[in-house]
Design a protein around this motif. Sequence first.
Motif, PDB file in Angstrom:
ATOM      1  N   HIS A 146     -15.333  -3.553  -2.430  1.00 48.74           N
ATOM      2  CA  HIS A 146     -14.465  -4.479  -1.705  1.00 48.74           C
ATOM      3  C   HIS A 146     -15.156  -5.100  -0.489  1.00 48.74           C
ATOM      4  O   HIS A 146     -14.709  -6.136   0.008  1.00 48.74           O
ATOM      5  CB  HIS A 146     -13.183  -3.769  -1.257  1.00 48.74           C
ATOM      6  CG  HIS A 146     -12.335  -3.303  -2.398  1.00 48.74           C
ATOM      7  ND1 HIS A 146     -11.567  -4.148  -3.154  1.00 48.74           N
ATOM      8  CD2 HIS A 146     -12.156  -2.064  -2.925  1.00 48.74           C
ATOM      9  CE1 HIS A 146     -10.934  -3.456  -4.105  1.00 48.74           C
ATOM     10  NE2 HIS A 146     -11.278  -2.195  -3.978  1.00 48.74           N
ATOM     11  N   MET A 167      -7.327  -3.099  -0.297  1.00 53.46           N
ATOM     12  CA  MET A 167      -7.438  -2.771  -1.711  1.00 53.46           C
ATOM     13  C   MET A 167      -6.089  -2.994  -2.391  1.00 53.46           C
ATOM     14  O   MET A 167      -5.122  -2.294  -2.086  1.00 53.46           O
ATOM     15  CB  MET A 167      -7.896  -1.315  -1.886  1.00 53.46           C
ATOM     16  CG  MET A 167      -8.258  -0.957  -3.319  1.00 53.46           C
ATOM     17  SD  MET A 167      -9.108   0.643  -3.445  1.00 53.46           S
ATOM     18  CE  MET A 167      -7.781   1.765  -2.978  1.00 53.46           C
ATOM     19  N   PRO A 168      -5.975  -3.960  -3.290  1.00 49.54           N
ATOM     20  CA  PRO A 168      -4.673  -4.311  -3.878  1.00 49.54           C
ATOM     21  C   PRO A 168      -3.921  -3.143  -4.499  1.00 49.54           C
ATOM     22  O   PRO A 168      -2.695  -3.064  -4.385  1.00 49.54           O
ATOM     23  CB  PRO A 168      -5.049  -5.353  -4.939  1.00 49.54           C
ATOM     24  CG  PRO A 168      -6.312  -5.972  -4.425  1.00 49.54           C
ATOM     25  CD  PRO A 168      -7.050  -4.853  -3.762  1.00 49.54           C
ATOM     26  N   SER A 169      -4.631  -2.204  -5.118  1.00 50.40           N
ATOM     27  CA  SER A 169      -3.957  -1.082  -5.779  1.00 50.40           C
ATOM     28  C   SER A 169      -3.251  -0.166  -4.788  1.00 50.40           C
ATOM     29  O   SER A 169      -2.359   0.609  -5.174  1.00 50.40           O
ATOM     30  CB  SER A 169      -4.964  -0.277  -6.607  1.00 50.40           C
ATOM     31  OG  SER A 169      -5.983   0.265  -5.783  1.00 50.40           O
ATOM     32  N   GLN A 170      -3.627  -0.246  -3.495  1.00 46.22           N
ATOM     33  CA  GLN A 170      -2.997   0.614  -2.490  1.00 46.22           C
ATOM     34  C   GLN A 170      -1.548   0.205  -2.235  1.00 46.22           C
ATOM     35  O   GLN A 170      -0.726   1.026  -1.808  1.00 46.22           O
ATOM     36  CB  GLN A 170      -3.785   0.573  -1.188  1.00 46.22           C
ATOM     37  CG  GLN A 170      -3.502   1.727  -0.244  1.00 46.22           C
ATOM     38  CD  GLN A 170      -3.968   3.062  -0.794  1.00 46.22           C
ATOM     39  OE1 GLN A 170      -4.938   3.119  -1.544  1.00 46.22           O
ATOM     40  NE2 GLN A 170      -3.282   4.131  -0.430  1.00 46.22           N
ATOM     41  N   ASP A 213       0.801  -0.382  -4.343  1.00 49.11           N
ATOM     42  CA  ASP A 213       1.708   0.399  -5.195  1.00 49.11           C
ATOM     43  C   ASP A 213       1.899   1.813  -4.659  1.00 49.11           C
ATOM     44  O   ASP A 213       2.992   2.385  -4.746  1.00 49.11           O
ATOM     45  CB  ASP A 213       1.178   0.442  -6.630  1.00 49.11           C
ATOM     46  CG  ASP A 213       1.245  -0.910  -7.321  1.00 49.11           C
ATOM     47  OD1 ASP A 213       2.097  -1.726  -6.933  1.00 49.11           O
ATOM     48  OD2 ASP A 213       0.435  -1.151  -8.237  1.00 49.11           O
ATOM     49  N   ILE A 214       0.833   2.395  -4.102  1.00 45.79           N
ATOM     50  CA  ILE A 214       0.932   3.748  -3.542  1.00 45.79           C
ATOM     51  C   ILE A 214       1.849   3.744  -2.324  1.00 45.79           C
ATOM     52  O   ILE A 214       2.716   4.622  -2.174  1.00 45.79           O
ATOM     53  CB  ILE A 214      -0.462   4.275  -3.171  1.00 45.79           C
ATOM     54  CG1 ILE A 214      -1.314   4.439  -4.438  1.00 45.79           C
ATOM     55  CG2 ILE A 214      -0.357   5.603  -2.409  1.00 45.79           C
ATOM     56  CD1 ILE A 214      -2.760   4.807  -4.154  1.00 45.79           C
ATOM     57  N   ARG A 254       5.410   3.382  -3.473  1.00 48.51           N
ATOM     58  CA  ARG A 254       5.886   4.610  -4.110  1.00 48.51           C
ATOM     59  C   ARG A 254       6.260   5.664  -3.081  1.00 48.51           C
ATOM     60  O   ARG A 254       7.281   6.358  -3.223  1.00 48.51           O
ATOM     61  CB  ARG A 254       4.811   5.145  -5.068  1.00 48.51           C
ATOM     62  CG  ARG A 254       5.153   6.469  -5.725  1.00 48.51           C
ATOM     63  CD  ARG A 254       4.183   6.812  -6.844  1.00 48.51           C
ATOM     64  NE  ARG A 254       2.801   6.877  -6.405  1.00 48.51           N
ATOM     65  CZ  ARG A 254       2.255   7.957  -5.864  1.00 48.51           C
ATOM     66  NH1 ARG A 254       2.990   9.057  -5.653  1.00 48.51           N
ATOM     67  NH2 ARG A 254       0.979   7.958  -5.506  1.00 48.51           N
ATOM     68  N   GLU A 312       3.211  -8.732  -1.129  1.00 47.26           N
ATOM     69  CA  GLU A 312       2.139  -8.880  -2.105  1.00 47.26           C
ATOM     70  C   GLU A 312       0.784  -8.528  -1.516  1.00 47.26           C
ATOM     71  O   GLU A 312      -0.066  -7.948  -2.180  1.00 47.26           O
ATOM     72  CB  GLU A 312       2.112 -10.323  -2.630  1.00 47.26           C
ATOM     73  CG  GLU A 312       1.072 -10.562  -3.710  1.00 47.26           C
ATOM     74  CD  GLU A 312       1.071 -11.990  -4.215  1.00 47.26           C
ATOM     75  OE1 GLU A 312       0.155 -12.344  -4.992  1.00 47.26           O
ATOM     76  OE2 GLU A 312       1.964 -12.765  -3.823  1.00 47.26           O
ATOM     77  N   ARG A 313       0.571  -8.878  -0.247  1.00 48.63           N
ATOM     78  CA  ARG A 313      -0.711  -8.605   0.417  1.00 48.63           C
ATOM     79  C   ARG A 313      -0.546  -7.845   1.729  1.00 48.63           C
ATOM     80  O   ARG A 313      -1.455  -7.133   2.154  1.00 48.63           O
ATOM     81  CB  ARG A 313      -1.462  -9.911   0.692  1.00 48.63           C
ATOM     82  CG  ARG A 313      -1.812 -10.688  -0.570  1.00 48.63           C
ATOM     83  CD  ARG A 313      -2.653 -11.919  -0.243  1.00 48.63           C
ATOM     84  NE  ARG A 313      -2.900 -12.722  -1.432  1.00 48.63           N
ATOM     85  CZ  ARG A 313      -3.852 -12.476  -2.328  1.00 48.63           C
ATOM     86  NH1 ARG A 313      -4.669 -11.458  -2.129  1.00 48.63           N
ATOM     87  NH2 ARG A 313      -4.017 -13.247  -3.385  1.00 48.63           N
TER      88      ARG A 313
END
Length: 497
Positions: A170, A312-315, A317-318, A321, A343-344
């Motif tokens: 990244h 980091m885009p995947s973070q 979702d964490i 959650r 979204e960001r």
Amino acid sequence: MTTVAPTTATFDSLDPATGEVVGTHPIHDADHVNAVVERARIEASWWESLGFKGRKERLVRWQKYVVQHLDELVELVQRENGKPAGDAALEITLAIDHLHWAAGHAEKVLKRRSVAPGLIMANQAASVAYRPLGVVAVIGPWNYPVFTPMGSIAYALAAGNAVVFKPSEHTPGIGEWLARSFLEAIGRPVLQVVTGFGETGGALCAAGVGKVAFTGSPGTARRVMAACAETLTPVLMEAGGKDAMIVDEDADLDAAAEAAIWGAAANAGQTCAGVERVYVHERVYDDFLRQLTDQAKGLAAEPGGQLGPITMPSQIDIIRRHIDDAIARGGRAVVGGPESVGERYVQPTVLVDVPDDSTAITEETFGPTVTVTKVRDMDEAVAKANSTTYALGSTVFGKARAQEIAERLRAGMTSINAVIAFAGVPSLPFGGIGESGFGRIHGPDGLKEFTYAHAITRQRFKPALAMTTFGRTEKDEQRAGKLVNALYGRGNKKKKA
């Protein structure tokens, strides 16, 4: 001179705030990585031959170059990592301070020094020095793409090693900038960079380097360790945290609240040693929560705001959650909540009444969220703070018992009446235990981390009792026994019943 092999595959680094391409970088394969490490071995020999003074002079030269080009690096960090310019400048400034300390203290910490040989070996002159490992591989993170890897790079270089740096996919441009700046300042590629994804890092682990210094998640740390085990390559692991703050009843609540929100939300919460859990004495819980809430509501995650995007885009979702799980289990969001996750960008979120088994309490969130829990006393606060597999940083706010509380915390580092202060002190070691990893960067420990101890004895005169010889007699052994008893056995005789 070794020629580094070419590579053709590439990937893009993206601006996390806009999704725009910041730069295009090569995906280095195993052949390229091996060639870079081979070149690094040549450079390591030259670099070690300079001695402490020669290396210090060149590291100070590099330090000055970075200072002179600070604005350039700040802009790159802002674009590739997403953090506000002021935060980027602070990160780089701290990295420069650590580089200066490492360069200036390496000789004192690592040079050969005499040690006492003991009474039995009094005829020997004994000494120890800490010598470089040769080539050190550094696998860095994206959240603090200058400060964190420089905690390994600067100290490894000061200790006499060459370094091959694999930055996060990244933030590869920042890693390339550091290597390029070193080359321009010094003229030799003692610091080199390889870019790519997990396969590139795996190749670096298998390349036969002297040590791998890794910063990242516990899951990735396990994979790095497994790869390094194949070649018995030693590792240094910094694998994140779930750091707690404790607020005692006599704390300065305004300062504690300010520190809590900074520790939780600075760098958009993407700080391994930040604040994710706060335990507050019941007598001041309401006042503390009110002040924390007021301060959190004044922050904004947006372009030009105090908080940047999630790198980091995947973070995303964490983070979502963890917030959802906390609320589903009976917790409440007094600031922010599920709607704060965009979204960001993620807006600051303060969660209360969260059960101890919620993922918001047990797992690293790495976002601008914090849980606040009321405790009846400091014994409960310490027990809850320590009830995690992580053990990186920690914070205590209080007066009369602050030092006592800090001493009881299971953590690699603790700040009293400040937040993350330990990271900025160059002479202090940085690192954790448990799921947070092992090994230390920064300080004398950080310098020694990238060396091996070399012990030397030199016989000054013949021993009174020559025991390491086949010419040793029974009489010699009896005399040795009497000597040991005279030296170490006094006062240990059993008393008569």
